[in-house]
Design a protein around this motif. Structure first.
Motif, PDB file in Angstrom:
ATOM      1  N   ASP A 243      -0.458  -6.467  14.156  1.00 11.84           N
ATOM      2  CA  ASP A 243      -0.300  -7.364  13.014  1.00 11.84           C
ATOM      3  C   ASP A 243      -1.126  -6.887  11.821  1.00 11.84           C
ATOM      4  OD1 ASP A 243       1.423  -8.888  14.538  1.00 11.84           O
ATOM      5  OD2 ASP A 243      -0.074 -10.429  15.021  1.00 11.84           O
TER       6      ASP A 243
ATOM      7  N   LYS B 226       0.668  -3.931  10.305  1.00 13.03           N
ATOM      8  CA  LYS B 226       1.850  -4.365   9.543  1.00 13.03           C
ATOM      9  C   LYS B 226       1.442  -4.841   8.159  1.00 13.03           C
ATOM     10  CE  LYS B 226       5.141  -5.934  13.060  1.00 13.03           C
ATOM     11  NZ  LYS B 226       5.804  -7.134  13.596  1.00 13.03           N
ATOM     12  N   LYS B 227       0.379  -5.651   8.104  1.00 14.83           N
ATOM     13  CA  LYS B 227      -0.098  -6.156   6.819  1.00 14.83           C
ATOM     14  C   LYS B 227      -0.580  -5.023   5.927  1.00 14.83           C
ATOM     15  CE  LYS B 227      -1.424 -10.706   8.540  1.00 14.83           C
ATOM     16  NZ  LYS B 227      -2.544 -11.595   8.844  1.00 14.83           N
TER      17      LYS B 227
ATOM     18  N   ALA C  69       0.445  -1.897   6.031  1.00 18.00           N
ATOM     19  CA  ALA C  69       1.616  -1.132   5.604  1.00 18.00           C
ATOM     20  C   ALA C  69       2.309  -1.820   4.450  1.00 18.00           C
ATOM     21  CB  ALA C  69       2.571  -0.932   6.786  1.00 18.00           C
ATOM     22  N   LYS C  70       2.441  -3.137   4.526  1.00 19.07           N
ATOM     23  CA  LYS C  70       3.073  -3.899   3.418  1.00 19.07           C
ATOM     24  C   LYS C  70       2.238  -3.773   2.142  1.00 19.07           C
ATOM     25  CE  LYS C  70       5.485  -7.452   6.067  1.00 19.07           C
ATOM     26  NZ  LYS C  70       5.532  -8.899   6.400  1.00 19.07           N
ATOM     27  N   TYR C  71       0.927  -3.858   2.288  1.00 22.25           N
ATOM     28  CA  TYR C  71       0.047  -3.778   1.134  1.00 22.25           C
ATOM     29  C   TYR C  71       0.167  -2.414   0.445  1.00 22.25           C
ATOM     30  CZ  TYR C  71      -4.238  -3.401  -1.577  1.00 22.25           C
ATOM     31  OH  TYR C  71      -5.141  -3.208  -2.583  1.00 22.25           O
TER      32      TYR C  71
ATOM     33  N   ALA D  23       2.578  -0.216   0.778  1.00 26.78           N
ATOM     34  CA  ALA D  23       3.953   0.013   0.290  1.00 26.78           C
ATOM     35  C   ALA D  23       4.135  -0.666  -1.050  1.00 26.78           C
ATOM     36  CB  ALA D  23       4.966  -0.511   1.295  1.00 26.78           C
ATOM     37  N   GLY D  24       3.569  -1.822  -1.236  1.00 24.48           N
ATOM     38  CA  GLY D  24       3.665  -2.540  -2.496  1.00 24.48           C
ATOM     39  C   GLY D  24       2.863  -1.866  -3.596  1.00 24.48           C
TER      40      GLY D  24
END
Length: 92
Positions: free
Chosen positions: A78, A81-82, A84-86, A88-89
């Protein structure tokens, strides 16, 4: 209101083993581990050889360890995942 100290399944099983397999008295084990006698009797009823489950205490210990590892791995996943999102943004 706190419900008191929580112990891991692994700890409970090992405490019960000291009574059932090694022959120590419930009072001695409870005193040595700093737990209540009632708790140890409850754990013995749940995890002891006379319990309703047919699993050996070694199997229960293995399951408890695997469940703890699974929980840790899910938490790590988890977090990744967070992250990776950060990132990627941030790159957009």
């Amino acid at each position: 209101m706190s419900k008191g100290k929580r112990y891991t399944e692994e700890f409970k099983i090992e405490a019960v083993k000291q009574v059932t397999e090694r022959g120590h008295s419930v009072y001695d084990v409870a005193d040595r581990l700093g737990i209540s006698v009632k708790s140890l009797y409850d754990w013995r009823a749940k995890y002891g050889q006379d319990s309703k489950t047919n699993q050996s205490s070694d199997e229960q210990l293995r399951i408890a360890k695997l469940e703890a590892e699974l929980k840790r791995v899910k938490e790590e996943r988890d977090i990744l995942k967070k992250a990776a999102k950060y990132f990627a943004g941030e790159s957009e």
